[in-house]
Scaffold this motif. Structure first.
Motif, PDB file in Angstrom:
ATOM      1  N   TYR A 127       1.058  -7.612  -0.031  1.00 63.13           N
ATOM      2  CA  TYR A 127       0.689  -6.692  -1.409  1.00 63.13           C
ATOM      3  C   TYR A 127       0.426  -5.536  -0.724  1.00 63.13           C
ATOM      4  O   TYR A 127      -0.466  -5.403   0.063  1.00 63.13           O
ATOM      5  CB  TYR A 127      -0.483  -7.270  -2.310  1.00 63.13           C
ATOM      6  CG  TYR A 127       0.370  -8.383  -3.026  1.00 63.13           C
ATOM      7  CD1 TYR A 127       0.657  -8.127  -4.409  1.00 63.13           C
ATOM      8  CD2 TYR A 127       0.391  -9.732  -2.555  1.00 63.13           C
ATOM      9  CE1 TYR A 127       1.045  -9.023  -5.322  1.00 63.13           C
ATOM     10  CE2 TYR A 127       0.693 -10.612  -3.513  1.00 63.13           C
ATOM     11  CZ  TYR A 127       1.094 -10.398  -4.644  1.00 63.13           C
ATOM     12  OH  TYR A 127       1.670 -11.540  -5.618  1.00 63.13           O
ATOM     13  N   SER A 128       0.489  -4.164  -1.307  1.00 66.26           N
ATOM     14  CA  SER A 128       0.007  -3.110  -1.093  1.00 66.26           C
ATOM     15  C   SER A 128      -1.176  -3.003  -1.529  1.00 66.26           C
ATOM     16  O   SER A 128      -1.818  -3.719  -2.429  1.00 66.26           O
ATOM     17  CB  SER A 128       0.938  -1.808  -1.570  1.00 66.26           C
ATOM     18  OG  SER A 128       0.517  -1.539  -3.007  1.00 66.26           O
TER      19      SER A 128
ATOM     20  N   LEU B 151       3.225   4.159  -1.611  1.00 66.44           N
ATOM     21  CA  LEU B 151       2.422   3.262  -0.747  1.00 66.44           C
ATOM     22  C   LEU B 151       3.314   2.509   0.199  1.00 66.44           C
ATOM     23  O   LEU B 151       2.920   1.411   0.515  1.00 66.44           O
ATOM     24  CB  LEU B 151       1.356   2.353  -1.522  1.00 66.44           C
ATOM     25  CG  LEU B 151       0.339   3.203  -2.371  1.00 66.44           C
ATOM     26  CD1 LEU B 151      -0.461   1.991  -3.097  1.00 66.44           C
ATOM     27  CD2 LEU B 151      -0.477   4.037  -1.515  1.00 66.44           C
ATOM     28  N   THR B 152       4.539   3.052   0.793  1.00 63.70           N
ATOM     29  CA  THR B 152       5.402   2.410   1.571  1.00 63.70           C
ATOM     30  C   THR B 152       4.593   1.886   2.830  1.00 63.70           C
ATOM     31  O   THR B 152       3.723   2.659   3.289  1.00 63.70           O
ATOM     32  CB  THR B 152       6.427   3.412   2.017  1.00 63.70           C
ATOM     33  OG1 THR B 152       7.236   4.061   0.819  1.00 63.70           O
ATOM     34  CG2 THR B 152       7.451   2.907   2.941  1.00 63.70           C
ATOM     35  N   SER B 153       4.911   0.721   3.249  1.00 61.81           N
ATOM     36  CA  SER B 153       4.111   0.132   4.184  1.00 61.81           C
ATOM     37  C   SER B 153       4.472   1.059   5.579  1.00 61.81           C
ATOM     38  O   SER B 153       5.478   1.486   5.691  1.00 61.81           O
ATOM     39  CB  SER B 153       4.748  -1.396   4.399  1.00 61.81           C
ATOM     40  OG  SER B 153       5.932  -1.759   4.650  1.00 61.81           O
TER      41      SER B 153
ATOM     42  N   SER C 152       3.106   8.843  -0.064  1.00 67.56           N
ATOM     43  CA  SER C 152       4.156   9.185   0.702  1.00 67.56           C
ATOM     44  C   SER C 152       5.497   9.707   0.051  1.00 67.56           C
ATOM     45  O   SER C 152       5.982   9.053  -0.897  1.00 67.56           O
ATOM     46  CB  SER C 152       4.524   7.737   1.398  1.00 67.56           C
ATOM     47  OG  SER C 152       3.516   7.228   2.271  1.00 67.56           O
ATOM     48  N   PHE C 153       5.890  10.827   0.584  1.00 67.40           N
ATOM     49  CA  PHE C 153       7.209  11.516  -0.294  1.00 67.40           C
ATOM     50  C   PHE C 153       7.916  12.221   0.944  1.00 67.40           C
ATOM     51  O   PHE C 153       7.250  12.928   1.778  1.00 67.40           O
ATOM     52  CB  PHE C 153       6.782  12.305  -1.363  1.00 67.40           C
ATOM     53  CG  PHE C 153       6.019  13.240  -1.313  1.00 67.40           C
ATOM     54  CD1 PHE C 153       6.430  14.708  -0.729  1.00 67.40           C
ATOM     55  CD2 PHE C 153       4.662  13.169  -1.024  1.00 67.40           C
ATOM     56  CE1 PHE C 153       5.576  15.706  -0.716  1.00 67.40           C
ATOM     57  CE2 PHE C 153       3.494  14.311  -0.938  1.00 67.40           C
ATOM     58  CZ  PHE C 153       4.297  15.744  -0.714  1.00 67.40           C
ATOM     59  N   ILE C 154       9.203  12.221   0.944  1.00 69.13           N
ATOM     60  CA  ILE C 154       9.987  13.105   1.859  1.00 69.13           C
ATOM     61  C   ILE C 154      10.165  14.427   1.443  1.00 69.13           C
ATOM     62  O   ILE C 154      10.081  14.761   0.059  1.00 69.13           O
ATOM     63  CB  ILE C 154      11.240  12.492   2.006  1.00 69.13           C
ATOM     64  CG1 ILE C 154      12.223  12.227   0.680  1.00 69.13           C
ATOM     65  CG2 ILE C 154      11.219  11.059   2.650  1.00 69.13           C
ATOM     66  CD1 ILE C 154      13.669  11.614   0.935  1.00 69.13           C
TER      67      ILE C 154
ATOM     68  N   ILE D 154       8.685   8.277  -3.630  1.00 64.72           N
ATOM     69  CA  ILE D 154       9.101   8.599  -2.537  1.00 64.72           C
ATOM     70  C   ILE D 154       9.738   9.987  -2.474  1.00 64.72           C
ATOM     71  O   ILE D 154       9.995  10.659  -1.499  1.00 64.72           O
ATOM     72  CB  ILE D 154       9.833   7.465  -1.541  1.00 64.72           C
ATOM     73  CG1 ILE D 154       9.450   8.003  -0.059  1.00 64.72           C
ATOM     74  CG2 ILE D 154      11.303   7.504  -1.764  1.00 64.72           C
ATOM     75  CD1 ILE D 154       9.647   6.629   0.921  1.00 64.72           C
ATOM     76  N   THR D 155      10.754  10.302  -3.385  1.00 65.27           N
ATOM     77  CA  THR D 155      11.651  11.484  -3.548  1.00 65.27           C
ATOM     78  C   THR D 155      10.825  12.651  -4.007  1.00 65.27           C
ATOM     79  O   THR D 155      11.455  13.899  -3.809  1.00 65.27           O
ATOM     80  CB  THR D 155      12.548  11.119  -4.333  1.00 65.27           C
ATOM     81  OG1 THR D 155      12.388  11.157  -5.652  1.00 65.27           O
ATOM     82  CG2 THR D 155      13.495   9.900  -4.112  1.00 65.27           C
TER      83      THR D 155
END
Length: 435
Positions: free
Chosen positions: A36-37, A135-137, A312-314, A338-339
């Protein structure tokens, strides 16, 4: 070979749904319940971790319009939300457990979707949609950063954004310092009395609380000093920083202002402007109250408030097409927060667009881009427009990102209604041409 969708949040579920409904074998990877995050606790898919509201239901609102467009594109999330809704006035709010359970059931029952419960630690080869959220690992985030050429941010420190047509043009003015170069900035001049009132309210305003994982990120992030923290270093700190008045003349007095708040164009059309240097952690209501004290912003319409949290985003404008596919890596798509789209519904909408376009690509069809007059199309354009690639910050649905109407309408309700009517007309024209 099956298409892979990484992440079973709102965006990932919508993407998988579009692919599967197109008859494409789809593997949906979700690390829960194996891992889990910090923000997730429920085993089900499409878990709503903050509010249980999907915002306004009426079509003449930004998010209501977006939901209606999603419905017409075959959304999974919208009908599941309506089926599990709870009373919430004019908003579409859900019983979050029943909502998650229903989405999970629909996904698991689809014959073309295989759910795989494991953590993905690197970007897979082949046709893939990454929808892993803010919250990408760690391991996967590093792999994404490699694919994106390090254009990956881990903290969202954004200033408020206001609409241009809500500014008081009798007070604000376009000018560059010392009249050098183009007059690209809007200036809000302050007298000494106006500045002191603003300063006192700012340093005494109430801040939003940070979650534990946000506090950890905040300690190590050095480029996001909140304006209220800067102000507390002394009454003149801002006047020698983001509010410095040098090289500017208040056209009302013919003199240099005591302080100046500058606004910078947020989109190519100039319908939105951000408050330069005003990244903040104040509560939204406090931002509206305090920042409306800035001369020229008394009646400003805030389409986005300042935020500071882990996200987290690109840098999508540099990396993605409006179809959510990587410009330089065909077959690799991103969807969700994330986008750089912000919000539950916006994330789900991006998942629809990514899944729909990958399905069309595999079928040998042309790319599908929604008209810019639609909320989906405007969001897709915002996150992919090269105009934004130098200072990209996430954006949610709002009427300010839509192109202006042919005629200026002062009545906001009527204006929003006309935005919605135009959007749905443009969408129906596109869908009719596709049939």
């Amino acid at each position: 070979m099956a298409v892979k969708v990484i992440g079973a949040g709102l965006a990932g579920c919508e993407a998988a749904w579009q692919l599967a409904n197109a008859g494409i074998e789809t593997e949906l990877y979700e690390m829960k319940p194996v891992k889990y995050s910090p923000a997730h606790h429920y085993e089900g898919m499409a878990e709503l971790v903050c509010s249980n509201s999907l915002k306004a239901a009426r079509v003449d609102s930004a998010c209501g319009l977006l939901k209606e467009e999603m419905r017409r594109l075959g959304s999974l999330i919208v009908p599941c939300a309506e089926a599990t809704s709870v009373e919430a006035g004019g908003a579409l709010a859900v019983d979050r457990t029943k909502f998650s359970d229903l989405v999970t059931q629909k996904i698991k029952e689809h014959p073309y979707i295989k759910v795989i419960s494991e953590e993905v630690t690197s970007v897979p080869e082949g046709d893939v949609i990454i929808a892993t959220g803010p919250l990408t690992s760690g391991a996967l985030a590093e792999s994404i950063a490699e694919k994106c050429g390090s254009y990956l941010s881990f903290f969202d420190a954004a200033a408020p954004i206001v609409t241009f047509d809500s500014l008081d043009t009798d007070i604000v003015f376009f000018a560059s310092r010392y009249d050098k170069g183009d007059a690209d900035y809007i200036n809000c001049p302050m007298t000494k009395e106006e500045y002191e009132l603003f300063y006192n309210e700012l340093v005494n305003a109430e801040s939003a609380s940070l979650k534990e994982f946000d506090r950890e990120s905040f300690k190590v992030y050095e480029g996001c000093m909140p304006v209220e923290v800067l102000a507390k270093r002394g009454p003149d700190t801002m006047r020698f920083g983001p509010l410095k008045p040098v090289g500017l003349t208040d056209r009302r007095t013919g003199k240099r202002p005591w302080a100046v708040v500058q606004l910078r164009k947020e989109n190519r059309e100039g319908t939105m402007y951000n408050l330069v240097g005003f990244q903040t952690n104040l509560k939204f209501g406090e931002q509206k109250r305090v920042f409306s004290l800035i001369p020229g912003l008394k009646d400003a319409e805030f389409v986005r408030y300042g935020v500071m949290h882990r996200n987290s985003f690109i840098n999508s404008p540099k990396l993605l097409k409006p179809t959510f596919e990587m410009r330089d890596i065909p077959g690799l798509y991103f969807a969700g927060q994330i986008t750089g789209v912000e919000g539950y519904v916006e994330s789900a909408a991006s998942g629809i667009m990514a899944g729909l376009n990958l399905a069309r690509k595999l079928a040998g069809k042309s790319e599908f881009v929604m008209p810019r007059e639609t909320m989906t199309g405007a969001l897709s354009l915002y996150i992919s427009d090269s105009f934004n690639d130098g200072n990209f910050q996430p954006m949610g649905s709002n009427m300010g990102i839509l192109p202006e109407l042919p005629e200026r309408i002062k009545d906001k309700k009527k204006k929003y209604q006309m935005y919605a009517e135009r959007a749905l007309e443009k969408m129906e024209e596109l869908l009719a041409a596709e049939r």
